[in-house]
Each structure stands twice: as C-alpha cells, then as structure tokens.
Design a protein around this motif. Structure first.
Motif, PDB file in Angstrom:
ATOM      1  N   ILE A  81      45.158 -26.211  45.418  1.00  0.00           N
ATOM      2  CA  ILE A  81      45.396 -26.352  43.796  1.00  0.00           C
ATOM      3  C   ILE A  81      45.523 -24.921  43.150  1.00  0.00           C
ATOM      4  O   ILE A  81      45.558 -23.966  43.459  1.00  0.00           O
ATOM      5  CB  ILE A  81      44.106 -26.964  43.423  1.00  0.00           C
ATOM      6  N   PRO A  82      46.666 -25.368  41.914  1.00  0.00           N
ATOM      7  CA  PRO A  82      46.761 -24.362  41.083  1.00  0.00           C
ATOM      8  C   PRO A  82      45.547 -23.768  40.277  1.00  0.00           C
ATOM      9  O   PRO A  82      44.707 -24.591  40.033  1.00  0.00           O
ATOM     10  CB  PRO A  82      47.987 -24.862  40.293  1.00  0.00           C
ATOM     11  N   SER A  83      45.699 -22.660  39.872  1.00  0.00           N
ATOM     12  CA  SER A  83      44.404 -22.100  39.250  1.00  0.00           C
ATOM     13  C   SER A  83      44.082 -22.561  38.037  1.00  0.00           C
ATOM     14  O   SER A  83      42.954 -22.524  37.533  1.00  0.00           O
ATOM     15  CB  SER A  83      44.678 -20.477  39.104  1.00  0.00           C
ATOM     16  N   TRP A  84      45.207 -23.136  37.176  1.00  0.00           N
ATOM     17  CA  TRP A  84      44.895 -23.813  35.921  1.00  0.00           C
ATOM     18  C   TRP A  84      44.025 -25.194  35.950  1.00  0.00           C
ATOM     19  O   TRP A  84      43.303 -25.449  35.094  1.00  0.00           O
ATOM     20  CB  TRP A  84      46.153 -23.953  35.147  1.00  0.00           C
ATOM     21  N   LEU A  85      44.076 -25.648  37.216  1.00  0.00           N
ATOM     22  CA  LEU A  85      43.488 -26.885  37.429  1.00  0.00           C
ATOM     23  C   LEU A  85      41.931 -26.676  37.572  1.00  0.00           C
ATOM     24  O   LEU A  85      41.115 -27.515  37.283  1.00  0.00           O
ATOM     25  CB  LEU A  85      43.860 -27.680  38.598  1.00  0.00           C
ATOM     26  N   GLU A  86      41.661 -25.669  38.250  1.00  0.00           N
ATOM     27  CA  GLU A  86      40.080 -25.210  38.356  1.00  0.00           C
ATOM     28  C   GLU A  86      39.604 -25.041  37.116  1.00  0.00           C
ATOM     29  O   GLU A  86      38.251 -25.465  37.189  1.00  0.00           O
ATOM     30  CB  GLU A  86      40.247 -23.896  39.135  1.00  0.00           C
ATOM     31  N   LYS A  87      40.186 -24.861  36.129  1.00  0.00           N
ATOM     32  CA  LYS A  87      39.710 -24.486  34.835  1.00  0.00           C
ATOM     33  C   LYS A  87      39.565 -25.968  34.086  1.00  0.00           C
ATOM     34  O   LYS A  87      38.789 -25.727  33.011  1.00  0.00           O
ATOM     35  CB  LYS A  87      40.272 -23.663  33.891  1.00  0.00           C
ATOM     36  N   LYS A  88      39.804 -26.802  34.590  1.00  0.00           N
ATOM     37  CA  LYS A  88      39.840 -28.384  33.736  1.00  0.00           C
ATOM     38  C   LYS A  88      38.384 -29.003  33.930  1.00  0.00           C
ATOM     39  O   LYS A  88      37.943 -29.746  32.928  1.00  0.00           O
ATOM     40  CB  LYS A  88      40.888 -29.309  34.323  1.00  0.00           C
ATOM     41  N   ASP A  89      37.678 -28.606  35.009  1.00  0.00           N
ATOM     42  CA  ASP A  89      36.364 -29.424  35.125  1.00  0.00           C
ATOM     43  C   ASP A  89      35.571 -28.261  36.132  1.00  0.00           C
ATOM     44  O   ASP A  89      35.917 -28.042  37.005  1.00  0.00           O
ATOM     45  CB  ASP A  89      36.690 -30.737  36.111  1.00  0.00           C
ATOM     46  N   LYS A  90      34.378 -28.096  35.634  1.00  0.00           N
ATOM     47  CA  LYS A  90      33.720 -27.101  36.394  1.00  0.00           C
ATOM     48  C   LYS A  90      33.206 -27.620  37.763  1.00  0.00           C
ATOM     49  O   LYS A  90      32.792 -27.088  38.643  1.00  0.00           O
ATOM     50  CB  LYS A  90      32.008 -26.951  35.677  1.00  0.00           C
ATOM     51  N   ASP A  91      33.341 -28.874  37.826  1.00  0.00           N
ATOM     52  CA  ASP A  91      32.737 -29.711  39.126  1.00  0.00           C
ATOM     53  C   ASP A  91      34.158 -29.818  40.195  1.00  0.00           C
ATOM     54  O   ASP A  91      33.934 -30.339  41.279  1.00  0.00           O
ATOM     55  CB  ASP A  91      32.042 -31.168  39.069  1.00  0.00           C
ATOM     56  N   ILE A  92      35.312 -29.281  39.990  1.00  0.00           N
ATOM     57  CA  ILE A  92      36.468 -29.482  40.738  1.00  0.00           C
ATOM     58  C   ILE A  92      36.424 -28.588  41.878  1.00  0.00           C
ATOM     59  O   ILE A  92      36.544 -29.082  42.961  1.00  0.00           O
ATOM     60  CB  ILE A  92      37.907 -29.059  40.089  1.00  0.00           C
ATOM     61  N   HIS A 105      41.085 -19.679  48.067  1.00  0.00           N
ATOM     62  CA  HIS A 105      41.335 -20.177  49.156  1.00  0.00           C
ATOM     63  C   HIS A 105      41.868 -21.592  48.989  1.00  0.00           C
ATOM     64  O   HIS A 105      41.549 -22.402  48.122  1.00  0.00           O
ATOM     65  CB  HIS A 105      40.140 -20.294  50.037  1.00  0.00           C
ATOM     66  N   ARG A 106      42.559 -22.190  50.107  1.00  0.00           N
ATOM     67  CA  ARG A 106      42.983 -23.466  50.171  1.00  0.00           C
ATOM     68  C   ARG A 106      41.844 -24.428  50.626  1.00  0.00           C
ATOM     69  O   ARG A 106      41.110 -23.929  50.780  1.00  0.00           O
ATOM     70  CB  ARG A 106      44.273 -23.658  51.154  1.00  0.00           C
ATOM     71  N   ASN A 354      53.790 -11.652  52.190  1.00  0.00           N
ATOM     72  CA  ASN A 354      52.895 -11.328  51.198  1.00  0.00           C
ATOM     73  C   ASN A 354      51.801 -12.551  51.139  1.00  0.00           C
ATOM     74  O   ASN A 354      52.152 -13.544  50.840  1.00  0.00           O
ATOM     75  CB  ASN A 354      52.966 -10.637  49.988  1.00  0.00           C
ATOM     76  N   GLY A 355      50.439 -12.402  51.364  1.00  0.00           N
ATOM     77  CA  GLY A 355      49.647 -13.532  51.216  1.00  0.00           C
ATOM     78  C   GLY A 355      48.612 -13.564  52.441  1.00  0.00           C
ATOM     79  O   GLY A 355      48.585 -12.678  53.320  1.00  0.00           O
ATOM     80  N   TYR A 356      48.103 -14.453  52.301  1.00  0.00           N
ATOM     81  CA  TYR A 356      46.729 -14.728  53.428  1.00  0.00           C
ATOM     82  C   TYR A 356      47.049 -14.847  54.973  1.00  0.00           C
ATOM     83  O   TYR A 356      46.506 -14.319  55.634  1.00  0.00           O
ATOM     84  CB  TYR A 356      45.982 -16.034  53.155  1.00  0.00           C
ATOM     85  N   GLU A 357      48.389 -15.323  55.017  1.00  0.00           N
ATOM     86  CA  GLU A 357      48.815 -15.609  56.520  1.00  0.00           C
ATOM     87  C   GLU A 357      50.302 -14.788  56.811  1.00  0.00           C
ATOM     88  O   GLU A 357      50.890 -15.057  57.599  1.00  0.00           O
ATOM     89  CB  GLU A 357      49.234 -16.918  56.441  1.00  0.00           C
ATOM     90  N   THR A 358      50.080 -13.552  56.183  1.00  0.00           N
ATOM     91  CA  THR A 358      51.019 -12.599  56.277  1.00  0.00           C
ATOM     92  C   THR A 358      51.736 -12.526  57.980  1.00  0.00           C
ATOM     93  O   THR A 358      52.622 -12.403  58.199  1.00  0.00           O
ATOM     94  CB  THR A 358      51.129 -11.450  55.650  1.00  0.00           C
ATOM     95  N   TYR A 359      50.465 -12.134  58.585  1.00  0.00           N
ATOM     96  CA  TYR A 359      50.889 -11.941  60.268  1.00  0.00           C
ATOM     97  C   TYR A 359      50.539 -13.297  61.030  1.00  0.00           C
ATOM     98  O   TYR A 359      50.295 -13.402  62.455  1.00  0.00           O
ATOM     99  CB  TYR A 359      49.775 -10.755  60.627  1.00  0.00           C
TER     100      TYR A 359
END
Length: 667
Positions: A81-92, A105-106, A354-359
């Motif tokens: 999910i995008p970070s803006w969605l996390e802020k829509k609802d504390k229970d997301i 994390h995904r 660049n990112g979590y799965e770089t290698y």
C-alpha cells in the motif's frame, strides 16, 4: 487457455535508473520472450495521491509490448500500500500477536479493514477498466502471494466470534468440542470469548487459523469478482500461490527456498478464485539443485484444479548461491514444464538498484547488460520457439497421491513431533523418496482427493482426520487400494481433539495394529538404519511385522507393519527412518498396487517425468541433476528426442551431460 508456452519476466519500468524500455523489449525479443507481468507492486506510482491516477508507465509498456507482438499480465497492486493510505485509518495497519505493524514492508495491512477495502477496490476497478480492452493483455493476477499474515485485529476477532456462533450454535457445544473446561477456558456467554492472541487451546487456536485461511481465500474471491466485471471472456484470472519458506542452515548464506505446504492460506480453497492457478517457486541451486522443490510445488499446484498452471515467479540469479551453473537455468525451466506448467516468468527481468530486494537479482544484473544467465535464457527461448507447442498442456494420470492438510500442519505446530521435525519435513520425506524413485504423484488437499483416481495413497503425518476422511480411506483399502501412512497419522478429529479409543481411530481393522506409547528413539535402529526424532511403539493384532526396532528395551515393538484388509493393503511406518528404508517399503507397496514400471531401476540424479502432450503423444522428460556425465538406458520401444531429433530404441545408451535435459517422444 493460451496456445503457446509463456516465457517472460516481471517488468518494472518504474524502477529503472534511466529510460530503456525499447532496449529491454529488444533484449526480451532476442530471448524469444513473449510475456511480461506488470503493475502488481506499484500502487504508489499508479495512485501517488489519493484519487489522482497515473497509468502512464502502464500505457508505455503495453504499447511497447503490443508493438513487439508480446503479451502482458496485469497484477492488481494491493499487496503493497502507499504511505498516504496508512494515514486514512488507524486500523489499516496489520495487528498480530506481536502488536501493530509499522508502515514500510509489503503485506503489512489488514485485508479485512473496510477503509483498506474501499481504496483497494477503487484502484482495482480503475486499473482493470483501463487495461482490460488492451489487445495484448491476456489476463490479471489478483494480489500477490496472499496469506492471512497473522491478522488478529479487534475487527477480525469479532468476525471470528460470529463464525463460531454460526458453526457451533451454543457455547456449551463450543466448550465440549474443544475441551475448554481445561484451565478454566470454558465460556458461558459468547461475549466472554477471549482474545485469540492469548489462546492456549490448540484446537480453538487452530480453528481461528482455519477461519483466517478462509478469510484470505475470500479476499482473493472478492478481488476476482471485481475483475470479472471488466475482463474480456478470453482473459484469465490467476494468482501466484507460494509455499512455506524454509531457511537454510547457518553454513549457507542464502535467504531460503520454497519448501512445503503453505500454512497461512489453503491453496485448494483459494484456487476457486482463479481460472488458472499460478505459483512462485524458488529452490536451491548450484550444488544443492535436486529438482525436488520444483516437482513438489508443481505437483501441488497442478492438482488444485487438475489442470496446467503458470509459474508466475521463478529465479534467475538472485543470491550468490542462486547464480546458476551453466545448464542449470535450462534444467530449471524444463523441470517446471515436466510437472505440468504451461510457462514460466522470472522474478524479475532486471536487478533493482535500490530497495529491500536490491540483491534478489533478476535475469539482468545491475549493469543491465548481457550475461551468461541471460544468454542461457536466449538458448531456452530459441528451443521453445521451435518445439514449445509439443510441450504445451502436458497431461498426467498419476495413480499415486500424497494427501496434505493445513489443519494437521497447524496441529503439529501446537504439538510438535520434535523440535527439529515439522509437518512439512515429514511431507517432504515421503514425497522426496517417491521423487527420487521416479514415482510421480499428485499432491492433493485432504478436502479434495478422489480415491477412485488412485491405486496408492500416502498420508504423511495426517494428524487431524475427520471420521468422514477415515471412512473414505477405509473404503479405499477395502476396494483394493494401497494406503501407506506415517507416524502421527489419524490421531485427532478435525478440531484437534484426540480420539479416545485405541489409535489409529477407525482404521485399526485395516492396519491390524495399535499403539498407546511413543518414545525418543535414542540408540534405536530399524533395518540397520538409525531412527531419528520419534518412534511409536506398535503392537500388532494380525498385521505382518516388516521390521522390529533394534533396541534393548523396545525390541518387541514393530516399526513397520503391513496388513491385508479385504481387497487392499495397509502399510504403517511408525517412525522417522532413513529414506532407503522408506523406499524399500514403497517398492513393496507399489508392487501390491500394480504400479511397477519400466523405469523402476532408474533413480536420482536421473529423474524421469512423463505425460501426454496436446497431440496425445506420450513424452518423457529425462533430467540429469549432476555435475558429472552419465548414461541412461532407454526403457522405451521407440522414441525421438524432441530437441536433438535423435532416435533411440529400448536398450539404447543415451549419453547425459552435466545438468542435461532430453525430451523423448514415443513414436
């Protein structure tokens, strides 16, 4: 169903350090690739701001793919999910036994949360509507490696209480079913149901896990329902089912690999959401490549819908231990086809900078240039362009089945056989032994297996077995079938309450044995081989003892028994023993089942996988999982190697190079 083998990769134009779309498509065409999978992890690119959509990356890739005469599978991007969605609802954000997750994390969201569902539905509708009519889009992948993620939010627990009320009707019945009087866990009122995160009752906790698995399956069905509103009739719906991930030992610096039954979603139940099943299969390579993981995972996915499937993710290079030796990328690919895959896609096309799965390296390394792995993919693509249609839609009619069960897996987490022996270890012990003997089998869910299709059924640690299942197995034996069961089978009912009569419940008459004690093997041996982890102390009641324990104190007990019951046979293996002993038992059981074959004397590292192609011709894949050269004596009357065009007759010597593949078609 597609009429050519799919060969391609996941492709992320959004991740590239510079614009090279035309060059990438050119290199894919050079490798004879015909498909890309896109979009499944890029929600924040597709909807950078709430309600503002940008499909320009998608459009550019689809136009390039169309121009090249290739195909595309669109993935719904809901697993990251995008970070803006996390802020829509504390229970997301996901709440588990460890508390609430933080964003980053995904798969960190609560898939049952109403706010998440609202925005997920919106992006799915927008994306599918935007792409469904594009001529190169052959279908949609819903979500990605979906599981329940251990969700335990207040909302989910409320739904679980409603599920219990519907299933058990009264708290009295709930208490009785799970033995909740123990440690004062029984309840009088439904509102007294405690938070499942603190539950100490294995049966009730496993019921919660069953509910969560169904919830995850329903989530996929929900997505599929939305996609069906927009997709064309000829477009597929798929999902990339993954497996329990096994970590390597400390001596191998590698992340792990696909190993066994996935504990956090039931594949059979969830596969009802898709028109064609897909899988993500990763496995050891280099000196550890055996092909067993490819075969096991493929046999399980093929059996979900009794049809061919797609490998939506498989490895190219990734970690240092996954850089394939020359020939290994090719043997990987053909091994997937030999289990019934109709194509493979690498994860991914390019290595991420660049990112979590770089290698977790893709087919191209970080320089995005040609390399030996890519060049081997080019060889593979050329072969498939020439002979792929003769390898498409491989059909199998296996007469052996291994029965798997999520409930037994969960039970043996609560009540471990041994700290070093899991349910999936037993499954793989029994599967791998068949595989190494070149005995093909289906891997079927306990809720779905049809006994009329098989002559021999194997139950690895089927701890939880309903009386319906037990009667089904009893009738299978009575009608002439051969059952081979391991220790820790048929111990409890479907709610993990241990049966109160002599074990094995209901099947005593078939096995003609019982036990009421088990032990640490210690110095125990069986047929000259060491027994590890666990041993049941079996007493016979008419069964033939195939092996007694070699032990000062346990020597009067049987370790392996055989009984005839009406028209069939029942084998019981009461301990974890050496594969050589298990294979000896299998050979006898297969003979009883009338399943001896021409390749009975051929064993790993030479592996044979067979079936009928769409032209109804029998083909045999012959794999050589070894760095050494070898020889295979042809057991077939007249065959031709599909790739080299060489002809062989029974008794011919076929030379096998290191990591070699030949595909023999019967005349």
């Amino acid at each position: 169903m597609n009429q050519e083998l799919l060969f391609g990769a996941a492709y992320y134009l959004e991740y590239m350090p510079y614009d090279r779309l035309e060059q990438d498509i050119y290199m894919m065409q050079k490798a004879r690739m015909n498909v890309v999978r896109i979009a499944e992890s890029t929600w924040s690119t597709l909807e950078p701001i709430d309600g503002e959509f940008d499909f320009s990356y998608i459009d550019r890739v689809l136009e390039a793919v169309k121009k090249a005469g290739m195909m595309a599978i669109i993935g719904t991007p809901t697993y990251a999910i995008p970070s803006w969605l996390e802020k829509k609802d504390k229970d997301i954000m996901l709440t588990t036994n460890e508390g609430q997750k933080r964003y980053g994390h995904r798969q960190c969201m609560n898939i049952m949360n109403a706010t998440f569902r609202f925005y997920a539905e919106r992006i799915i509708r927008k994306l599918v509507l935007h792409t469904a009519n594009h001529p190169c889009v052959i279908g949609f992948q819903i979500d990605n490696e979906t599981k329940h993620y251990g969700t335990a939010s207040e909302e989910v627990q409320k739904q679980f209480k409603e599920y219990l009320m519907d299933t058990f009707c009264t708290t009295k019945q709930l208490n009785k079913t799970f033995g909740l009087a123990y440690w004062s866990n029984s309840i009088r009122d439904w509102d007294d149901l405690p938070d499942m995160r603190g539950c100490i009752n294995g049966g009730l906790s496993s019921e919660f896990e069953r509910f969560l698995r169904s919830m995850a399956a329903q989530y996929l069905k929900w997505q599929a329902h939305i996609v069906r509103e927009y997709k064309r009739e000829d477009q597929l719906i798929t999902h990339n089912f993954d497996f329990e991930w096994k970590k390597f030992g400390a001596d191998i610096a590698q992340d792990g690999y696909s190993y066994g039954v996935q504990p956090d979603i039931n594949h059979y139940e969830a596969a009802q959401a898709v028109t064609i099943a897909g899988a993500d299969i990763y496995h050891p390579t280099q000196d550890y490549l055996t092909g067993a993981e490819i075969a096991f995972c493929g046999d399980e996915i093929r059996s979900l819908k009794d049809q061919n499937y797609y490998v939506l993710e498989c490895q190219a290079q990734a970690f240092k231990n996954w850089t394939p030796y020359p020939g290994q990328l090719r043997i990987h690919a053909y091994s997937h086809l030999a289990s019934g895959a109709d194509g493979i896609m690498y994860w991914n096309w390019h290595s991420i900078h660049n990112g979590y799965e770089t290698y977790w390296k893709g087919l191209l390394s970080h320089d995005l240039a040609t390399n030996p792995t890519y060049e081997e993919a080019c060889r593979l693509g050329k072969e498939w362009s020439n002979v792929g249609r003769r390898l498409l839609h491989l059909k199998k009619e296996n007469k052996v089945a291994i029965v798997i069960d999520n409930q037994s897996l969960n039970a043996l987490k609560w009540f471990p056989i041994d700290t070093k022996l899991s349910y999936n270890d037993v499954v793989r012990w029994m599967y791998d032994s068949l595989y190494e003997m070149n005995i093909e089998c289906d891997v079927v869910d306990v809720n779905a297996f049809d006994t009329s299709k098989y002559r021999m059924i194997v139950t690895p640690a089927l701890y939880s077995a309903s009386e319906v299942t037990l009667i089904k197995l009893k009738n299978f034996i009575a009608s002439g079938g051969v059952l081979v069961s391991s220790f820790k089978s048929f111990v409890s009912d479907e709610h993990l309450s241990v049966y109160s009569d002599r074990q094995p419940h209901i099947l005593q008459e078939c096995f003609q044995m019982s036990y009421n004690q088990f032990t640490e093997p210690g110095k125990m041996k069986l047929k000259g081989k060491v027994v590890n982890y666990f041993a049941e102390l079996v007493k016979t009641d008419g069964a033939q003892v195939l092996a007694y324990y070699d032990h000062k104190y346990w020597k009067e007990y049987a370790g392996i028994t055989l009984a005839e019951y009406q028209n069939g046979f029942a084998y019981y293996i009461a301990c974890y023993t050496d594969k050589a002993v298990l294979k000896e038992i299998y050979r006898q059981a297969l003979k009883d089942a009338g399943l001896e074959c021409d390749t009975a004397k051929v064993c790993w590292p030479i592996i044979i996988r067979s079936g009928k192609n769409q032209e109804n011709k029998i083909i045999h894949y012959v794999f050589h999982y070894s760095e050494k050269d070898g020889v295979f004596i042809c057991p077939y009357e007249e065959v031709r190697d599909i790739i080299s065009k060489r002809e062989y007759k029974r008794g011919s010597q076929i030379e096998l190079k290191d990591w070699d593949v030949i595909i023999l078609e019967e005349e």
